[in-house]
Design an enzyme around this catalytic site. Structure first.
Site, mmCIF file in Angstrom:
data_model
loop_
_atom_site.group_PDB
_atom_site.id
_atom_site.type_symbol
_atom_site.label_atom_id
_atom_site.label_comp_id
_atom_site.label_asym_id
_atom_site.label_seq_id
_atom_site.Cartn_x
_atom_site.Cartn_y
_atom_site.Cartn_z
ATOM 1 C CE LYS A 194 -9.577 6.053 -8.398
ATOM 2 N NZ LYS A 194 -8.565 6.223 -9.429
ATOM 3 C CE1 TYR A 228 -8.725 2.841 -14.347
ATOM 4 C CE2 TYR A 228 -7.046 4.344 -15.167
ATOM 5 C CZ TYR A 228 -7.457 3.066 -14.845
ATOM 6 O OH TYR A 228 -6.602 2.007 -14.992
HETATM 7 C C1 LIG Z 1 -1.501 -9.132 -3.003
HETATM 8 C C2 LIG Z 1 -1.879 -7.738 -3.430
HETATM 9 C C3 LIG Z 1 -1.931 -7.410 -4.777
HETATM 10 C C4 LIG Z 1 -2.321 -6.140 -5.171
HETATM 11 N N1 LIG Z 1 -2.397 -5.860 -6.498
HETATM 12 C C5 LIG Z 1 -2.825 -4.649 -6.893
HETATM 13 C C6 LIG Z 1 -2.972 -4.367 -8.261
HETATM 14 O O1 LIG Z 1 -2.700 -5.206 -9.106
HETATM 15 N N2 LIG Z 1 -3.434 -3.131 -8.614
HETATM 16 C C7 LIG Z 1 -3.760 -2.193 -7.676
HETATM 17 O O2 LIG Z 1 -4.173 -1.069 -8.018
HETATM 18 N N3 LIG Z 1 -3.597 -2.416 -6.360
HETATM 19 C C8 LIG Z 1 -3.160 -3.634 -5.960
HETATM 20 N N4 LIG Z 1 -3.024 -3.890 -4.641
HETATM 21 C C9 LIG Z 1 -3.304 -2.805 -3.696
HETATM 22 C C10 LIG Z 1 -2.079 -1.915 -3.396
HETATM 23 O O3 LIG Z 1 -0.905 -2.601 -3.653
HETATM 24 C C11 LIG Z 1 -2.179 -1.484 -1.924
HETATM 25 O O4 LIG Z 1 -3.334 -0.671 -1.811
HETATM 26 C C12 LIG Z 1 -0.954 -0.717 -1.422
HETATM 27 O O5 LIG Z 1 0.128 -1.606 -1.272
HETATM 28 C C13 LIG Z 1 -1.246 -0.033 -0.079
HETATM 29 O O6 LIG Z 1 -0.072 0.449 0.494
HETATM 30 P P1 LIG Z 1 0.139 0.431 2.083
HETATM 31 O O7 LIG Z 1 1.455 1.054 2.308
HETATM 32 O O8 LIG Z 1 -1.062 0.980 2.736
HETATM 33 O O9 LIG Z 1 0.134 -1.107 2.491
HETATM 34 P P2 LIG Z 1 1.179 -2.265 2.145
HETATM 35 O O10 LIG Z 1 1.755 -2.063 0.795
HETATM 36 O O11 LIG Z 1 0.470 -3.541 2.428
HETATM 37 O O12 LIG Z 1 2.342 -2.051 3.192
HETATM 38 C C14 LIG Z 1 2.221 -2.412 4.553
HETATM 39 C C15 LIG Z 1 3.590 -2.790 5.070
HETATM 40 O O13 LIG Z 1 3.498 -3.099 6.457
HETATM 41 C C16 LIG Z 1 4.274 -4.262 6.718
HETATM 42 N N5 LIG Z 1 3.761 -4.878 7.945
HETATM 43 C C17 LIG Z 1 2.667 -5.664 8.101
HETATM 44 N N6 LIG Z 1 2.535 -6.033 9.388
HETATM 45 C C18 LIG Z 1 3.571 -5.498 10.050
HETATM 46 C C19 LIG Z 1 3.990 -5.537 11.404
HETATM 47 N N7 LIG Z 1 3.317 -6.233 12.319
HETATM 48 N N8 LIG Z 1 5.107 -4.874 11.755
HETATM 49 C C20 LIG Z 1 5.810 -4.166 10.837
HETATM 50 N N9 LIG Z 1 5.454 -4.096 9.527
HETATM 51 C C21 LIG Z 1 4.358 -4.753 9.143
HETATM 52 C C22 LIG Z 1 4.087 -5.108 5.458
HETATM 53 O O14 LIG Z 1 5.110 -6.079 5.309
HETATM 54 C C23 LIG Z 1 4.145 -4.039 4.384
HETATM 55 O O15 LIG Z 1 5.439 -3.793 3.924
HETATM 56 C C24 LIG Z 1 -2.632 -5.155 -4.206
HETATM 57 C C25 LIG Z 1 -2.549 -5.470 -2.848
HETATM 58 C C26 LIG Z 1 -2.192 -6.741 -2.452
HETATM 59 C C27 LIG Z 1 -2.157 -7.063 -0.974
#
Ligand SMILES: Cc1cc2nc3c(=O)[nH]c(=O)nc-3n(C[C@H](O)[C@H](O)[C@H](O)COP(=O)(O)OP(=O)(O)OC[C@H]3O[C@@H](n4cnc5c(N)ncnc54)[C@H](O)[C@@H]3O)c2cc1C
Length: 401
Positions: A300, A387
């Site tokens: 999710k 799902y």
């Molecule tokens: C290690 C890991 C493995 C995962 N594996 C799965 C999986 O197998 N299956 C699944 O369903 N979900 C998985 N997830 C969850 C899913 O990938 C996340 O929910 C999704 O990436 C959320 O997207 P987002 O854009 O909110 O955050 P993110 O993808 O975390 O993006 C945030 C961005 O902000 C940037 N950032 C951080 N701090 C700063 C700052 N100070 N200044 C500028 N930029 C910054 C980061 O580098 C990143 O690029 C995983 C998450 C993680 C952390």
């Protein structure tokens, strides 16, 4: 050194799926934004994470104009399998959930498509920025300070979006105004990407006395496989042969073989549930992992990030184009109902499928629940509906509640 002043409508911190999708939706509606990312383009594009898109997520990306490769290379799945007590049972998701399906398409690919679209359009997306901080968020002119290529900048804007993930800087900046709900799990996932064709066409969620295992995939040539491990597990204690032996044991089934291949990548993902309420303060709005985390068992996290920014884009566009500002004030409330549904589903899948400890009572309850799902259409439908993802309409709480 004096900072150079820049101006935009929306400053977006973080170029993950949430930040990049939001910038795309805003651009399509004629709203300007600047995206600031503290990692390199290569790092962001190669970070292996999620890979299951709800149909609603795929539809948002397609409607935003970044779905062409996803349509070509993504693999549509209409079911998943639950395996326990030596048997594998198919849950026909689409039959149970009004024909809705999921699309297997890696988060890496979603991110590449979004970055390419933004770069091709010549829009402002800065990688490798440093020292990002947010200011004056309780005023009409919030600002983001950062440095880039050895120069300091101050970005004036009308709204800041913290799409900077769980470890970013935006949520801590308003933490005193937030209520935090969280739960840590005493286990983690060891995940590998393998150069092996998927051994099962559809995902297999396996409950086993040695711990949970998941067979997933990224393409016709790449398998993505996971094992439950201890929360403080060390990767160097898991040579490839030990990983394959453990996977072979947990997913074994008479007359079926798990195909092995070279391990291209491996990592450990902690398991956590986390929600912040509200998801906004002043002119700072949190989206995606910066506002909430789910354990990955329900697939999710990525989908919630996209649904948050779909709601937020609509509200921002309305406020910038002379429409109602209520959407922005209501952003958090509009998202949280869906967030909590995903939290519950992810918690439910996690506690049903993982080894929770040594108490045989827990294990009997888990088996009873699993047997119920594979024998009752009503129970299977509950799993299927959640799902494949509830429609985006499942987001606003009933007024007054
Ligand atoms: C290690 C890991 C493995 C995962 N594996 C799965 C999986 O197998 N299956 C699944 O369903 N979900 C998985 N997830 C969850 C899913 O990938 C996340 O929910 C999704 O990436 C959320 O997207 P987002 O854009 O909110 O955050 P993110 O993808 O975390 O993006 C945030 C961005 O902000 C940037 N950032 C951080 N701090 C700063 C700052 N100070 N200044 C500028 N930029 C910054 C980061 O580098 C990143 O690029 C995983 C998450 C993680 C952390």
């Amino acid at each position: 050194m004096t900072a150079t002043t820049l101006r935009t409508q929306v400053a977006i911190v973080g170029a993950g799926p949430a930040g990049l999708t939001l910038s795309c939706l805003l651009h399509n509606a004629g709203i300007e934004s600047v995206v600031l990312e503290n990692r390199s383009r290569r790092y962001v594009e190669e970070r292996i994470r999620a890979g299951v898109l709800e149909q609603g997520t795929a539809e948002v990306l397609a409607a935003a104009g970044v779905g062409e490769r996803m349509h070509r290379e993504g693999i549509v799945h209409h079911g998943i399998h639950l395996q326990f007590a030596g048997e594998r049972h198919r849950i026909p998701l689409s039959d149970l959930a009004d024909g809705r399906a999921i699309v297997i398409y890696g988060q890496t690919e979603v991110v590449k498509d979004l970055i390419e679209a933004r770069v091709d359009a010549g829009l402002d997306l800065r990688f490798d920025v440093a020292d990002v901080s947010v200011h004056d968020i309780e005023t009409e002119r919030p600002r983001v300070r950062f440095s880039h290529e050895h120069r300091d900048f101050e970005l004036e804007c009308d709204a800041i979006v913290g799409a900077d993930g769980f470890h970013g800087v935006c949520r801590p900046a308003i933490e005193q105004h937030l209520r935090i709900f969280s739960r840590e799990y005493p286990f983690a996932w060891l995940g590998i990407l393998a150069a092996a064709p998927p051994s099962s066409e559809e995902l297999v969620y396996a409950h086993h006395e040695r711990g949970f295992a998941l067979l997933s995939l990224r393409s016709a040539e790449r398998s993505r496989l996971y094992l439950q491990c201890a929360a403080d597990e060390r990767l160097d204690e898991w040579p490839d042969t030990r990983i394959w032996d453990e996977l072979q044991c947990r997913v074994a089934l008479d007359g079926w073989t798990l195909v092995e291949g070279a391990v291209l990548e491996k990592g450990i993902t902690p398991m956590r549930s986390f929600v912040t309420e509200p998801m906004q303060h002043g002119r700072l709005f949190l989206a995606g992992d910066s506002a909430h985390i789910v354990p990955p068992t329900g697939a999710k996290g990525l989908n919630l990030a996209i649904s948050d920014v779909t709601v937020l884009a609509e509200a921002l566009v309305s406020s910038f184009t002379g429409g109602s500002r209520t959407g922005l004030a209501e952003y958090s409330r509009m998202c949280l109902r869906r967030v909590w549904r995903a939290e519950h589903f992810s918690y439910w899948m996690t506690t049903m499928l993982h080894r929770l400890g040594d108490d045989p009572f827990d294990s009997q309850l888990q088996l009873s629940q699993l047997r119920y799902i594979v024998s009752s259409e009503a129970a299977a439908r509950t799993l299927a509906e959640n799902y494949v993802g509830l429609p985006l309409g499942h987001r606003a709480a009933t007024p007054g509640r």
